[in-house]
Design an enzyme around this catalytic site. Structure first.
Site, mmCIF file in Angstrom:
data_model
loop_
_atom_site.group_PDB
_atom_site.id
_atom_site.type_symbol
_atom_site.label_atom_id
_atom_site.label_comp_id
_atom_site.label_asym_id
_atom_site.label_seq_id
_atom_site.Cartn_x
_atom_site.Cartn_y
_atom_site.Cartn_z
ATOM 1 N N TYR A 1 -7.734 -42.854 15.083
ATOM 2 C CA TYR A 1 -9.059 -43.205 14.555
ATOM 3 C C TYR A 1 -9.910 -43.961 15.566
ATOM 4 O O TYR A 1 -10.391 -45.052 15.298
ATOM 5 C CB TYR A 1 -8.916 -44.041 13.263
ATOM 6 N N TYR B 1 -3.768 -42.582 -0.271
ATOM 7 C CA TYR B 1 -3.715 -42.076 1.101
ATOM 8 C C TYR B 1 -2.441 -41.252 1.262
ATOM 9 O O TYR B 1 -1.350 -41.712 0.883
ATOM 10 C CB TYR B 1 -3.734 -43.214 2.136
ATOM 11 N N ASP C 1 4.838 -39.895 -3.258
ATOM 12 C CA ASP C 1 4.736 -40.076 -1.807
ATOM 13 C C ASP C 1 5.240 -41.483 -1.478
ATOM 14 O O ASP C 1 4.519 -42.456 -1.607
ATOM 15 C CB ASP C 1 3.276 -39.878 -1.373
ATOM 16 N N LYS D 1 8.294 -42.247 7.911
ATOM 17 C CA LYS D 1 8.161 -43.563 8.535
ATOM 18 C C LYS D 1 9.496 -44.263 8.812
ATOM 19 O O LYS D 1 10.092 -44.021 9.855
ATOM 20 C CB LYS D 1 7.257 -44.440 7.674
#
Ligand code: PMP
Length: 430
Positions: free
Chosen positions: A18, A145, A246, A275
């Site tokens: 980003y 997200y 998720d 992760k």
């Protein structure tokens, strides 16, 4: 050796997450990491408050994780997964099947969290094809997200993910109001109303509900009431809609439970993990399903699940993930996370009274200080580095999710740096 020239090259040629290549924010060169510290090229050490975005739960340069990789490397670093299997994948998947709820017994290994989400959404659509129906809509929550690839992005919060940029290209899904009842506070039945309305209205077209259980991470670092999640499960059961959890950020202990779904005592039909799966060493994700989902996918016209990345089941990643899970299974995470949670409460909650602070919240090994105005990113980042800590805020969120092995004195350094930053108006927009 890392030179000014390297930094200049980086600035001119390399995208970071980003960021713009036109006048990018500064980057800090890290040349080594050990335990809970990152080492800058100039020799300074920073206490790590981020676990490299939820991943490095056992700290850096862990001897057992290193050894698992070295041993696997001496056998083979990679081999294709099509038509081939190998001990590292089988061992890892055995562990995953054993440590997740009993009904989740089929595993798809992929490269990253976003891909695990893509895979889960494809699975849900193929499940319905297997049942003779075409269902291409998803129901999700605002402020969620799920990743940066297109299908994942289509179920991220429309504002945060700038859906307006992709209008006409991104598929349109249903967004229920974000949960407002907070974890640990009173439950109000009205919180589920918008979700209930949407699922009642559209269930015959909805392939699955997809959400982050309990912790909405990158979309706002919000912790919501377990009753919300229980009700979602009940509605999914009532209307025969699949539930995708998720747990890419929350999985493996971060929220105080091994999986955040346990706070609500529910089991999803599809579970996404990533992760911390490899202890923050390699990129790997896993999507788990029930036997029913797996078998129904097999009955779709394709006859198989239509996904198979080049690096699927990468042996090196599987071997280190397997060792990371073995470390978790030794069980210290639970007391480590509880200790971190207590210290975060003791040291961050008093900041609630600070005039710059809108809110402070803590769950498991996650501590969030929400400021009244957005941070001045470059200034606050530099400030934290000068304080000897690595904390990377975004917007109005200054948050900590340290490695589980962080020492109390190191954690105190992180919380103190946040407290001091709040006293410095130059670090916040007016
Ligand atoms: N889902 C959640 C809940 C996440 O927090 C993230 C990463 N921040 C992702 C999916 C995407 O994972 P990755 O960045 O590995 O693609």
């Amino acid at each position: 050796m890392f030179t000014q020239d390297d930094l200049a090259f980086d600035r001119q040629h390399i995208w970071h997450p980003y960021t713009s290549l036109h006048d990018p924010l500064p980057c800090y060169p890290i040349v080594a990491a050990q335990g809970c510290e990152l080492q800058l090229a100039d020799g300074r050490h920073l206490v790590d408050g981020m676990s490299s975005w939820w991943a490095a739960i056992h700290g850096y340069n862990h001897p057992r994780l290193n050894q698992a990789m070295q041993q696997q490397m001496s056998q083979m670093s990679h081999v294709m997964f099509g038509g081939i299997t190998h001990p590292a994948a089988v061992a890892l998947c055995r562990q995953l099947v054993a440590m997740t709820p009993q009904t989740l017994e089929c595993v798809f290994l992929a490269d990253s969290g976003s891909i695990a989400v893509e895979v889960s959404m494809k699975m849900a659509m193929q499940y319905w094809l297997g049942r003779g129906e075409t269902r291409q809509q998803f129901l999700t929550l605002q402020r969620g997200y799920h990743g940066d690839t297109f299908a994942a992005m289509s179920v991220c919060d429309p504002q945060n993910s700038m859906h307006s940029l992709w209008r006409g290209f991104l598929p349109q899904h249903h967004f229920a109001d974000a949960p407002e009842c907070r974890f640990g506070e009173a439950w109000d039945e009205r919180d589920i109303n918008d979700f209930a309305r949407l699922i009642e209205q559209h269930h015959s077209q909805i392939a699955a509900v997809i959400l982050e259980p309990i912790v909405q991470g990158a979309g706002g670092m919000r912790f919501y009431h377990p009753r919300y999640l229980q009700q979602v499960r009940e509605y999914c059961d009532r209307y025969g809609v699949l539930l995708i959890a998720d747990e890419i950020a929350t999985g493996f202990g971060r929220s105080g439970k091994l999986f955040a779904c346990e706070h609500a005592d529910i089991v999803p039909d599809i579970l996404c993990l990533g992760k911390a799966l490899t202890g923050g060493t390699m990129t790997l994700s896993a999507t788990l399903t029930t036997r029913d989902v797996a078998e129904t996918i097999g009955r779709s016209a394709a006859g198989c699940f239509m996904h198979g990345p080049t690096f699927m089941g990468n042996p090196l990643a599987c071997a280190v993930a397997s060792e990371s899970l073995a470390l978790l299974q030794e069980g210290h995470w639970s007391s480590q996370v509880a200790r971190i949670e207590q210290q975060l409460r003791d040291e961050l909650l008093p900041l609630r009274d600070h005039p710059q602070v809108a809110d402070v919240r803590v769950l498991g090994a996650i501590g969030v200080v929400e400021s009244r105005t957005p941070v001045e990113m470059a200034a606050i980042q530099q400030y934290f580095v000068e304080q000897g800590v690595w904390i990377r805020p975004f917007g109005r969120l200054i948050y900590l999710m340290p490695p589980y092995v962080i020492a109390p004195a190191q954690l105190a350094q992180l919380t103190a740096a946040i407290g001091k930053a709040l006293d410095n108006p130059a670090l916040f927009r007016a």
